[in-house]
Write an enzyme that holds these catalytic residues in place. Structure first.
Site, mmCIF file in Angstrom:
data_model
loop_
_atom_site.group_PDB
_atom_site.id
_atom_site.type_symbol
_atom_site.label_atom_id
_atom_site.label_comp_id
_atom_site.label_asym_id
_atom_site.label_seq_id
_atom_site.Cartn_x
_atom_site.Cartn_y
_atom_site.Cartn_z
ATOM 1 N N LYS A 240 -3.800 0.178 4.295
ATOM 2 C CA LYS A 240 -4.040 0.139 5.744
ATOM 3 C C LYS A 240 -2.757 -0.139 6.532
ATOM 4 O O LYS A 240 -2.670 0.203 7.707
ATOM 5 C CB LYS A 240 -5.135 -0.856 6.064
ATOM 6 C CG LYS A 240 -6.468 -0.340 5.512
ATOM 7 C CD LYS A 240 -7.651 -1.183 5.841
ATOM 8 C CE LYS A 240 -8.933 -0.519 5.380
ATOM 9 N NZ LYS A 240 -9.108 -0.555 3.911
HETATM 10 C C1 PLP Z 1 -10.005 0.163 3.271
HETATM 11 C C2 PLP Z 1 -9.849 0.348 1.830
HETATM 12 C C3 PLP Z 1 -10.472 1.398 1.162
HETATM 13 C C4 PLP Z 1 -11.401 2.366 1.855
HETATM 14 O O1 PLP Z 1 -10.776 3.152 2.833
HETATM 15 P P1 PLP Z 1 -11.637 3.882 3.934
HETATM 16 O O2 PLP Z 1 -10.664 4.524 4.844
HETATM 17 O O3 PLP Z 1 -12.457 2.816 4.598
HETATM 18 O O4 PLP Z 1 -12.501 4.861 3.232
HETATM 19 C C5 PLP Z 1 -10.232 1.532 -0.192
HETATM 20 N N1 PLP Z 1 -9.445 0.670 -0.866
HETATM 21 C C6 PLP Z 1 -8.839 -0.355 -0.256
HETATM 22 C C7 PLP Z 1 -8.008 -1.287 -1.064
HETATM 23 C C8 PLP Z 1 -9.014 -0.541 1.110
HETATM 24 O O5 PLP Z 1 -8.407 -1.559 1.718
#
Ligand code: PLP
Length: 469
Positions: free
Chosen positions: A112
């Protein structure tokens, strides 16, 4: 570029407005009014270019001239200077045609960061230009909150509040949110699950007076700016593996459907992607939707992959919009049904359109732990559990002729318990990313009560709530 709502009843917005508003006023999500398409030659010219250059090229048609190139370039450069790896998102080979795309080299060790570091700079830029301020409220299943707070802590014009399910995020994730010591960042632990937190965010957006008072915005994965930033690494990785001359497939550990939807956008822009594989844990609503055509909510179960412990997968609405040929009436019908009866049936044409681009699979917790061990034994690679869910699913969908890239979304040190129970080793955070043992934690603990949470936010912002007298 104009942005339109998936539900068709909100005004069209410019890039800057779509960036600041997050959710559309009709409850829908903003998408570009049309897809910019790159020719194969244009894509080929991106090969070998630094990440920042590729990002600039990809952002420009979406920004549509609203921010000048030099300013945009300097924000992107600044954002990715916080990453530990010169490639920003490097590829690692784990098998003859198997690759991991490591998205976790940013400040909070989660994918993120890739989007959030850019988004914070873009938003602060636009706010400063307009002389405005915002309050960001979000729900986090663990990673979003930390990544957002880390990215927004330097923003002068923005206050951030993140609600997370108390006891359901890892200690490391919680500490990332609670030990920043930034005056504009507030962590709220809710006695409930992620969907409860998400519902509160939705309720706040539905309260016009509250929105007005605090100038509410969102940076959850529904924000278009985040999706846009995530498109870039699909391009850089596919280019490194032979695109546009040959195809590449991706498997993505999925929760809110933001990350994999960005892959779909890359494909719409002309990147030759073969398969996009949705990987879920036991919260398998998307896997069931693809298999049965019925999208039906179940109770969220807590797993060792908390960032995927989600049933309401917000960005899926953007895919429904495309798969229904951009017909907002269809999207509204499905979303109404979801609200009324916690489920909907995909119209046959929509299900068919989705299956042209997507496959799906799931991994149980036992399978996930075994997969962490397999990656360690076969490839000497220590993976986080979210990544392992995806490599497990990737194995079942791999076609030996096409490179399969699995998105690696977190550093294993963020989920030490799962990794330790799989391979008996405790992964350490990379140098410079540790959190001091004695760092002071600051958080607000609250019941699952929307009124109380709103009041707490108003108090922090020093605003007297007229409704509560
Ligand atoms: C947020 C997240 C996901 C999922 O991503 P999305 O965009 O919500 O589908 C998968 N793995 C990790 C470690 C995350 O932080």
């Amino acid at each position: 570029m104009k942005y339109v709502s998936t539900r068709g009843h909100a005004p069209e917005l410019s890039f800057k407005d779509a960036l600041l508003v997050g959710l559309a006023s009709d409850g829908g999500l903003y998408v570009p009014s049309q897809w910019p398409v790159f020719t194969q030659e244009e894509i080929a010219q991106l090969r070998g270019k630094p990440y920042v250059d590729v990002a600039l090229q990809i952002f420009e048609p979406f920004v549509g001239g609203e921010i000048d190139s030099d300013a945009l370039r300097s924000m992107i450069t600044d954002a990715y200077s916080t990453f530990r790896h010169p490639a920003v998102t490097p590829l690692v080979q784990t098998g003859p045609n198997d690759w991991l795309l490591e998205l976790f080299h940013g400040p909070t060790l989660a994918f993120k960061d890739v989007a959030m570091q850019v988004l914070a700079r873009l938003m602060d830029y636009v706010l400063e230009e307009r002389g405005e301020q915002l309050t960001i409220v979000g729900a986090t299943s663990g990673d979003t909150g930390g990544a957002a707070m880390s990215a927004f802590q330097a923003c002068k014009e923005i206050q951030t509040f993140f609600m997370f399910p108390d006891g359901r995020v890892s200690d490391f994730q919680r500490r990332q949110m609670t030990t920043l010591g930034a005056e504009n960042c507030h962590a709220i632990a809710i006695d409930g699950n992620f969907d409860d937190c998400q519902s509160m965010v939705k309720a706040m957006f539905a309260d016009d007076q509250f929105c007005e008072t605090v100038q509410l915005s969102a940076v959850n994965s529904i924000n278009w700016g985040r999706v846009m930033a995530q498109v870039v690494y699909y391009f850089t990785s596919a280019l490194a593996l032979g695109a546009p001359a040959s195809k590449v497939s991706f498997t993505v550990p999925t929760g809110n459907f933001g990350d994999i939807y960005a892959g779909f956008v890359a494909k719409k822009m002309g990147l030759p992607i073969d398969q996009l594989v949705i990987a879920t844990n036991e919260n398998d609503i998307l896997e069931r939707t693809l298999r049965t055509g019925q999208h039906s909510l179940k109770k969220v179960v807590a797993t060792i992959t908390p960032s995927m412990d989600i049933q309401i997968s917000s960005n899926f609405e953007r895919l429904l919009f495309e798969a229904s040929d951009r017909e907002p009436a269809i999207v509204r019908g499905l979303m109404d049904s979801l609200k009324q009866s916690s489920s909907y049936d995909l119209p046959a044409s929509v299900a068919e359109a989705i299956s042209e681009d997507f496959e799906a699979g799931r991994a149980t917790q036992t399978e996930t732990l075994a997969e962490i061990l397999r990656l360690y034994t076969d490839a000497g690679y220590i993976s986080d559990p979210h990544t392992a869910v995806a490599t497990f699913v990737a194995k079942q969908n791999a076609n030996s002729d096409v490179p399969m890239v699995t998105l690696s979304t977190a550093h294993p040190a963020k989920f030490p318990d799962a990794v330790q129970s799989a391979i008996g080793l405790v992964p350490a955070p990379p140098a410079g990313r540790e959190i001091a043992e004695d760092a002071r934690e600051e958080l607000i603990r609250m019941e699952n009560d929307i009124g109380a949470v709103k009041a707490a936010i108003l108090t922090k912002l020093n605003v007297v709530s007229t409704r509560d007298g």
